[in-house]
Design an enzyme around this catalytic site. Structure first.
Site, short mmCIF file in Angstrom:
data_model
loop_
_atom_site.label_atom_id
_atom_site.label_comp_id
_atom_site.label_asym_id
_atom_site.label_seq_id
_atom_site.Cartn_x
_atom_site.Cartn_y
_atom_site.Cartn_z
CB SER A 140 -0.89 0.01 1.25
OG SER A 140 -1.46 1.28 1.48
CE1 TYR A 153 -4.34 -2.03 5.08
CE2 TYR A 153 -3.47 0.18 4.71
CZ TYR A 153 -3.95 -1.01 4.22
OH TYR A 153 -4.04 -1.19 2.85
#
EC number: 1.1.1.1
Length: 256
Positions: A140, A153
Site C-alpha cells: 500500500s 495497518y
C-alpha cells in the site's frame, strides 16, 4: 525482464476481493493456463464470471485463511503443485483495514504473507532443487508514508515493503524474485468500512474518500502491467490510475 502471462499458472491469495477480483478478471484475459484462487469465502458467482470471461483458462478455488499455521499452508500448496506440476507466480493479496483489530491486522497483512511466502519456498527454492518463481506482494502507499490515524495497518504495509525488498535481494540464492504493488486509495468496500486506531479519527474513511481516489478497475489494470514488467525488487505505486516505480532512499547500510 518482461514476462508473458500466456499459458502460465498463477496462484492468487485473496483473488476475490475488491481489487483482487478486478485483477483476476484482467489476468484471465491474458490467456493463463491456470488461475488458482485462495480465499476465505467462496464466491461461486465470481468464479463463474471469471470462467465466462475466458473459458480457455482453468479457474480453481480453494478455501484458505492466511492466519493458519504454516504447516497447513504447505499442505495446501502440496495439493496444488500435485495438480498443476508448476506454479509460475504467487500473488499475496490478503489484507484487512481495521485498526480496532490489532492482532488480526498484523496476522493477515504481514504474518500470513510471510508464512505463505515461506511455505512456497519449500517448492521453489533452487537450493532444494526447485525451479524458482515470482512473488508479487500487495502492499500500500501507506507503506511509504503512513496514514497516521491507522498506524497498525500502515505499519504492516511498511513491513511488507521491507520483507519483499529483502526477498528480491535473496533471489541469487533462492531463485525466487519478488516485488510489491502498492495501491493508493482505491474505491472498494475495504476503504468504506475501516476504523482508526483507538478511534483517534472517527471519520477517517469519509475524510480519505473526500480526496481524489481511483476506481478498482484502473488499479487492477496497472497491477497486471506491473506483473508483466516483472522487475525484481521493484516498488510499484499504483495511484490515481498511474503506475510508477518508486526509488527508495537508502539511509543506512548493514554492510553485509
Amino acid at each position: 525482464m518482461a514476462f508473458t502471462l500466456t499459458n502460465k499458472n498463477v496462484v492468487f491469495v485473496a483473488g476475490l476481493g475488491g481489487i483482487g477480483l478486478d485483477t483476476s478478471k484482467e489476468l484471465v484475459k491474458r490467456d493463463l493456463k491456470n488461475l488458482v484462487i485462495l480465499d476465505r469465502i467462496e464466491n461461486p458467482a465470481a468464479i463463474a464470471e471469471l470462467k465466462a470471461i475466458n473459458p480457455k483458462v482453468t479457474v480453481t478455488f480453494y478455501p484458505y485463511d492466511v492466519t493458519v499455521p504454516i504447516a497447513e499452508t504447505t499442505k495446501l500448496l502440496k495439493t496444488i503443485f500435485a495438480q498443476l506440476k508448476t506454479i509460475d507466480v504467487l500473488i499475496n493479496g490478503a489484507g484487512i483495514l481495521d485498526d480496532h483489530q490489532i492482532e488480526r491486522t498484523i496476522a493477515v497483512n504481514y504474518t500470513g504473507l510471510v508464512n505463505t511466502t515461506t511455505a512456497i519456498l519449500d517448492f521453489w527454492d533452487k537450493r532444494k532443487g526447485g525451479p524458482g518463481g515470482i512473488i508479487c506482494n500487495i502492499g500500500s502507499v501507506t507503506g511509504f508514508n503512513a496514514i497516521y490515524q491507522v498506524p497498525v495497518y500502515s505499519g504492516t504495509k511498511a513491513a511488507v515493503v521491507n520483507f519483499t525488498s529483502s526477498l528480491a535481494k535473496l533471489a541469487p540464492i533462492t531463485g525466487v524474485t519478488a516485488y510489491t504493488v502498492n495501491p493508493g486509495i482505491t474505491r472498494t468496500t475495504l476503504v468504506h468500512k475501516f476504523n482508526s486506531w483507538l478511534d483517534v479519527e472517527p471519520q477517517v474513511a469519509e475524510k480519505l474518500l473526500a480526496h481524489p481516489t481511483q476506481p478498482s478497475l484502473a488499479c487492477a489494470q496497472n497491477f497486471v502491467k506491473a506483473i508483466e514488467l516483472n522487475q525484481n525488487g521493484a516498488i510499484w505505486k499504483l495511484d490515481l490510475g498511474t503506475l510508477e516505480a518508486i526509488q527508495w532512499s537508502k539511509h543506512w547500510d548493514s554492510g553485509i
